[in-house]
Design a protein around this motif. Sequence first.
Motif, PDB file in Angstrom:
ATOM      1  N   SER A 215      -6.177  -3.614   5.125  1.00 43.27           N
ATOM      2  CA  SER A 215      -5.039  -3.879   4.237  1.00 43.27           C
ATOM      3  C   SER A 215      -4.378  -5.225   4.516  1.00 43.27           C
ATOM      4  CB  SER A 215      -4.015  -2.743   4.339  1.00 43.27           C
ATOM      5  OG  SER A 215      -3.547  -2.619   5.666  1.00 43.27           O
TER       6      SER A 215
ATOM      7  N   ASN B 152      -8.969   5.291   6.006  1.00 43.31           N
ATOM      8  CA  ASN B 152      -8.849   4.252   7.029  1.00 43.31           C
ATOM      9  C   ASN B 152      -9.753   3.048   6.754  1.00 43.31           C
ATOM     10  OD1 ASN B 152      -6.904   5.619   8.383  1.00 43.31           O
ATOM     11  ND2 ASN B 152      -8.283   6.502   9.917  1.00 43.31           N
TER      12      ASN B 152
ATOM     13  N   PRO C  48      -3.847   2.534  11.011  1.00 45.03           N
ATOM     14  CA  PRO C  48      -4.902   1.513  11.128  1.00 45.03           C
ATOM     15  C   PRO C  48      -4.374   0.099  11.307  1.00 45.03           C
ATOM     16  CG  PRO C  48      -5.440   3.054   9.379  1.00 45.03           C
ATOM     17  CD  PRO C  48      -4.070   3.413   9.847  1.00 45.03           C
ATOM     18  N   ASP C  49      -3.287  -0.233  10.621  1.00 47.89           N
ATOM     19  CA  ASP C  49      -2.836  -1.618  10.731  1.00 47.89           C
ATOM     20  C   ASP C  49      -2.214  -1.909  12.105  1.00 47.89           C
ATOM     21  OD1 ASP C  49      -2.596  -4.208   9.399  1.00 47.89           O
ATOM     22  OD2 ASP C  49      -0.460  -3.883   9.788  1.00 47.89           O
TER      23      ASP C  49
ATOM     24  N   ARG D   4       6.760   5.445  19.826  1.00 50.17           N
ATOM     25  CA  ARG D   4       7.569   5.446  18.613  1.00 50.17           C
ATOM     26  C   ARG D   4       6.935   6.339  17.548  1.00 50.17           C
ATOM     27  NH1 ARG D   4      12.662   3.730  16.562  1.00 50.17           N
ATOM     28  NH2 ARG D   4      12.421   2.992  14.425  1.00 50.17           N
TER      29      ARG D   4
ATOM     30  N   ARG E 294      -3.399  -0.422  14.794  1.00 52.48           N
ATOM     31  CA  ARG E 294      -4.646  -0.559  15.560  1.00 52.48           C
ATOM     32  C   ARG E 294      -5.217  -1.973  15.472  1.00 52.48           C
ATOM     33  NH1 ARG E 294      -7.669   3.780  17.822  1.00 52.48           N
ATOM     34  NH2 ARG E 294      -6.254   5.551  17.679  1.00 52.48           N
TER      35      ARG E 294
ATOM     36  N   ALA F 223      -6.524   6.911  21.300  1.00 48.71           N
ATOM     37  CA  ALA F 223      -5.261   6.288  21.730  1.00 48.71           C
ATOM     38  C   ALA F 223      -5.213   6.155  23.252  1.00 48.71           C
ATOM     39  CB  ALA F 223      -4.080   7.113  21.223  1.00 48.71           C
TER      40      ALA F 223
ATOM     41  N   LYS G 235       2.657   3.865  21.281  1.00 49.37           N
ATOM     42  CA  LYS G 235       2.361   5.254  21.674  1.00 49.37           C
ATOM     43  C   LYS G 235       3.606   6.138  21.645  1.00 49.37           C
ATOM     44  CE  LYS G 235      -1.694   4.469  24.616  1.00 49.37           C
ATOM     45  NZ  LYS G 235      -2.220   4.464  26.004  1.00 49.37           N
TER      46      LYS G 235
ATOM     47  N   LEU H 290      -7.401   1.087   4.744  1.00 54.22           N
ATOM     48  CA  LEU H 290      -6.175   0.681   5.446  1.00 54.22           C
ATOM     49  C   LEU H 290      -6.462  -0.272   6.611  1.00 54.22           C
ATOM     50  CD1 LEU H 290      -4.126   3.994   5.308  1.00 54.22           C
ATOM     51  CD2 LEU H 290      -4.101   2.029   3.750  1.00 54.22           C
ATOM     52  N   SER H 291      -7.649  -0.185   7.181  1.00 56.27           N
ATOM     53  CA  SER H 291      -8.008  -1.118   8.263  1.00 56.27           C
ATOM     54  C   SER H 291      -8.109  -2.544   7.748  1.00 56.27           C
ATOM     55  CB  SER H 291      -9.347  -0.724   8.891  1.00 56.27           C
ATOM     56  OG  SER H 291      -9.230   0.528   9.524  1.00 56.27           O
TER      57      SER H 291
ATOM     58  N   LEU I 220      -3.205  -4.185  17.651  1.00 59.09           N
ATOM     59  CA  LEU I 220      -3.445  -3.927  19.084  1.00 59.09           C
ATOM     60  C   LEU I 220      -4.840  -4.370  19.506  1.00 59.09           C
ATOM     61  CD1 LEU I 220      -1.816  -0.375  19.428  1.00 59.09           C
ATOM     62  CD2 LEU I 220      -0.889  -2.533  20.301  1.00 59.09           C
TER      63      LEU I 220
ATOM     64  N   PHE J  92      -6.727   2.940  25.075  1.00 62.60           N
ATOM     65  CA  PHE J  92      -6.103   1.617  25.057  1.00 62.60           C
ATOM     66  C   PHE J  92      -5.518   1.295  26.424  1.00 62.60           C
ATOM     67  CE2 PHE J  92      -6.461   2.040  20.544  1.00 62.60           C
ATOM     68  CZ  PHE J  92      -6.456   0.748  20.051  1.00 62.60           C
TER      69      PHE J  92
ATOM     70  N   VAL K 127     -11.971  -0.943  14.102  1.00 62.71           N
ATOM     71  CA  VAL K 127     -10.523  -0.805  14.279  1.00 62.71           C
ATOM     72  C   VAL K 127     -10.150   0.546  14.883  1.00 62.71           C
ATOM     73  CG1 VAL K 127      -8.323  -0.767  13.023  1.00 62.71           C
ATOM     74  CG2 VAL K 127     -10.124  -2.377  12.343  1.00 62.71           C
ATOM     75  N   MET K 128     -10.855   1.590  14.449  1.00 66.31           N
ATOM     76  CA  MET K 128     -10.451   2.951  14.810  1.00 66.31           C
ATOM     77  C   MET K 128     -11.307   3.562  15.922  1.00 66.31           C
ATOM     78  SD  MET K 128      -7.916   3.126  12.723  1.00 66.31           S
ATOM     79  CE  MET K 128      -7.377   4.819  13.003  1.00 66.31           C
TER      80      MET K 128
ATOM     81  N   LEU L 114       1.945  -1.828  23.266  1.00 70.80           N
ATOM     82  CA  LEU L 114       1.152  -0.601  23.382  1.00 70.80           C
ATOM     83  C   LEU L 114       2.034   0.596  23.745  1.00 70.80           C
ATOM     84  CD1 LEU L 114      -1.599   0.786  23.392  1.00 70.80           C
ATOM     85  CD2 LEU L 114      -1.881   0.044  25.781  1.00 70.80           C
TER      86      LEU L 114
ATOM     87  N   ILE M  81       0.593   4.382  16.815  1.00 67.27           N
ATOM     88  CA  ILE M  81      -0.784   3.994  17.120  1.00 67.27           C
ATOM     89  C   ILE M  81      -1.820   4.697  16.233  1.00 67.27           C
ATOM     90  CG2 ILE M  81      -1.255   5.675  18.973  1.00 67.27           C
ATOM     91  CD1 ILE M  81      -2.547   3.304  20.539  1.00 67.27           C
ATOM     92  N   VAL M  82      -1.412   5.718  15.499  1.00 66.51           N
ATOM     93  CA  VAL M  82      -2.375   6.350  14.580  1.00 66.51           C
ATOM     94  C   VAL M  82      -2.668   5.463  13.365  1.00 66.51           C
ATOM     95  CG1 VAL M  82      -1.596   8.674  15.223  1.00 66.51           C
ATOM     96  CG2 VAL M  82      -0.720   7.629  13.108  1.00 66.51           C
TER      97      VAL M  82
END
Lengths: 591, 591
Positions: free
Chosen positions: A514, A508, B342-343, B319, B345, A588, B317, A511-512, B348, A591, A583-584, B313, B339-340
Amino acid sequence: MPSYVAPVKDAQYILHDVLKVSESKTPGYDELDADFTNAILEEAGKLTSEVLAPLNVVGDKEGCRLENGVVYTPKGFKDAFEMVKEGGWTGLDMPEEFGGQNMPAVIGSAVGEFFSGANQAFTMYQGLTHGAASAILAHGTEEQKATYLPNMVSCEWTGTMNLTEPHCGTDLGLMRTKAEPQDDGSYKVSGQKIFISAGEHDMADNIIHLVLAKIPGGPEGIKGVSLFIVPKFMVNEDGSLGARNGVSVGNIEEKMGIHGNSTCVMNYDEATGYLLGDMHKGMRAMFTMMNEARLGVAMQGLAQSEVAYQNALIYAKDRLQGRDVTGVKNPDGPADPLIVHPDIRRSLMDQKSFNEGARAFTLWGATLLDDAHRNGDKDADGLISLLTPVLKGFLTDEGYDMTVLAQQVYGGHGYIEEWGMSQFTRDARIAMIYEGANGVQALDLVGRKLATDGGKHVMAFFELVKSFCKEQGADEAMADFIEPLKTASKHLQSAGMFFMQNGMKNPNAALSGSYDFMHLFGHVCLGLMWGKMARASLDALANGTSDTAFHETKLATARYYMARRLPATAMHLARIESGADPVMALDAEAF
Amino acid sequence: MPSYVAPVKDAQYILHDVLKVSESKTPGYDELDADFTNAILEEAGKLTSEVLAPLNVVGDKEGCRLENGVVYTPKGFKDAFEMVKEGGWTGLDMPEEFGGQNMPAVIGSAVGEFFSGANQAFTMYQGLTHGAASAILAHGTEEQKATYLPNMVSCEWTGTMNLTEPHCGTDLGLMRTKAEPQDDGSYKVSGQKIFISAGEHDMADNIIHLVLAKIPGGPEGIKGVSLFIVPKFMVNEDGSLGARNGVSVGNIEEKMGIHGNSTCVMNYDEATGYLLGDMHKGMRAMFTMMNEARLGVAMQGLAQSEVAYQNALIYAKDRLQGRDVTGVKNPDGPADPLIVHPDIRRSLMDQKSFNEGARAFTLWGATLLDDAHRNGDKDADGLISLLTPVLKGFLTDEGYDMTVLAQQVYGGHGYIEEWGMSQFTRDARIAMIYEGANGVQALDLVGRKLATDGGKHVMAFFELVKSFCKEQGADEAMADFIEPLKTASKHLQSAGMFFMQNGMKNPNAALSGSYDFMHLFGHVCLGLMWGKMARASLDALANGTSDTAFHETKLATARYYMARRLPATAMHLARIESGADPVMALDAEAF
């Protein structure tokens, strides 16, 4: 109504002054002298400006219409499509044996920008056909090629690509469409596909659908996906059309833009399909289309930005509003034209410097493709594979932003559909989404492409920038360009380093960053292009070109990109280096 | 269909934990205890979520219709407007003597966000009425107030503002609409106005147009512009409606968005008008409306971003697509929720941190307005005047970008009108244009507001940030927030210094950086807001709040803004410090 003039001169500059295509050893490039490419580009420019551009607004207003299973394209599309076919534009870079002209991809790309700039929705009909034909060319049997390609190269028949289903877009492993093997070697394909561009329409005698589906009993998920050719009408042995196949359009979508292209829900009900390529290797075959399509979409980002800019520029020169703070420029008029105002300049220069940089980037990309395909150069293949997500993601994001800037130049008139500026943004918006949403491009870049072949290709890219900087650094006239490029390139390398150091421990952390990395990479590529253009224009001036104004404008535009756009790289690096935590951090549920 | 839930809890947090409104000495604030504001916000939340939000898509699809001079609003609008009027929402912060409830602007703004978030096109009918009523309140004679305000406060009659003409928008000095003085003290107004929101419709008995026009013989240009009240129907002395006035709708525009609001071409043909405020001082009177309207538009930027985020949001959560790279999160399902990733996230968190920061910024701005109006505090007046272009320009630009991010979360579905995400971007787009295009806001900020009162207000802002940083710097728990804020604030000061040092010599050196300055300023404001929210939430946690999750989420979101958004300030500064040369290098002909 907005207008469009194909940027022939600028394309010629990139082909000959910058890329020097006719000096290349790549087969076919020796024919690309300046006169020859000029003739092609001028001809394409005429067709696109005069025939396709006027239909752009028509397509937007009228859209496509579904009646009793038939999709009607907007008024004028059919006649224009005939003209495009008659001009031989559909097979420009296709093999001669199937009716094409076997020209390099670089000329196909230069022409392709004009088509998309004039009318994106219209051009998609032939663009998708080209992609489908490429997949058949790469993976089809001799019989399949003989059966489908001649009519697809001429666009008598068009093609589609069918990936998405209602519950799966990016994650194609969830696919439900089934292909049951039949005794005669064919398959019965059943399922529903959505977002099928040009899925059904009235401009071709037949439509050749390439459909991803699962053969029952195969591996789970993405590894059990195969690709099938499913023609709308069966093709008899003599090439004539037979019975209607079990494929039909269920609906056409109402979209934000590209109204002139029919986006269809396609229903497959025991439709006869033929395996294309190997069983369960459908993704590989589909990626032949996808990679080509992604470069085409990158070009759409540039193309919409270019046409929007052209119209913003006309308005900025025409519209009289306010006075130049440094002194009246139009004393005989009630006010000065918008273009005197610094903030309008900023906007126009953002657009101009993007467009010309992006054009160089896409055409350079096309030469890499040619090098890979025509010379079998594996390094070129690796490099264009690395750059494909950058081209697609960065150029479509930026291209969209530029259409928004162009629209803004019009003030309130930009919001009124009559002026046409809204359509450019609405049409450009799709390019950030289709052929892999840009977040997926960033994932592909950082999660896959960076590490391909042990990171060889990204190292080659760094080396390429480094050697350009080293080579040019001695020339003081290049200092304005080389120093910023060096800095930007260092930021890119630092970002790559950060991913290496942190990504193994925590994926992550890479990927955060990317998405920022994709944009950082894009800026470095455009910085490199502007460095190369600066070099080319300095050379032209030194060699006594008669067109000094053109080359001095290039140098000023290059300086703008370096001074005003490249500073974005430090921001992207800072975001990347903040890592995964910001980011992480949230669950969930938080939010 | 998208949904909307008014962010009552977050508004309450800002009002009470952050701004501590009920501790303020500003008249009327003592009534704003948490129970009272909660009751109002809950009630507004119910109405907006249940009545207005479902009409948002209806308004977009159906639009307004002009038939024989009558504009019909979309189905359901009229009934909903009745409910809004019956609930007393139209006069919340208007004086009691004209039927209002005399509440502070801060509560009007909190409620206003909900209305705009649920249905921007609908809410504009009352928003413009509010602005027109404010102008009459500030500049009208007692007779004018008595004649128009009671019906405008209740929205029995609605209002409009008429500035733009076909050949002039920003540059109102070019105006051609004329007002000929009559013997009875009235005027005959003739001319054409365009882009008149709510110019004609079927939801009110009368429409009170405020019209800028020139009295013949007055000063040239902007100094000869006066403001007039032009009612659609003449008002008899007993308050009943008389003859139809000489004003009619010529056309309604087809726009990119806000289809539910009628954007009219208005033709004035010797219409009877009454001077509002002083002769030739129309711009000053109009600015009473404009400044209020600009804050309202800033809020629209936030509001569309908020509703788009809420729907993004929900989708993120719900999809299921792909798997969390660090380990499966939804083992019983075919894939993990979006939502898992990173991108997703990143997207959001960009949206969330913007929305909550922007909400604090707009409500803080509203307290400054209240302080200026209710306490006569000149410093507060100067500060909100400085911040108005930042609020308008930054929040609408960013708000729009956030709707684009939210749309992107939906992938292909984001482009299909059925899902509603496209409407949020199309509606949000106008806010960057109207009430002064954002480039004009930047010009107002740098060309005018920075220097107002000898730069006193911008110095006060710097001081405010500095003292907050100093005060909080001692607390180690605040370090994550204070350090980035300090850096960003230094960038803002350096940019101001650059303008001072270079702008006198060459105004273009300042104006070339005006847009970047507006964004740089906006980030510092949001950074300050996040600093204040971090303080409030640390306090709440220290005081043993039962809602630890809420406050810890605030702290994480604050950290995100500092780490991932504030790095933009260095980029803006670098662009600013590159000065005028890159921007102004080209002659207009060279473009």
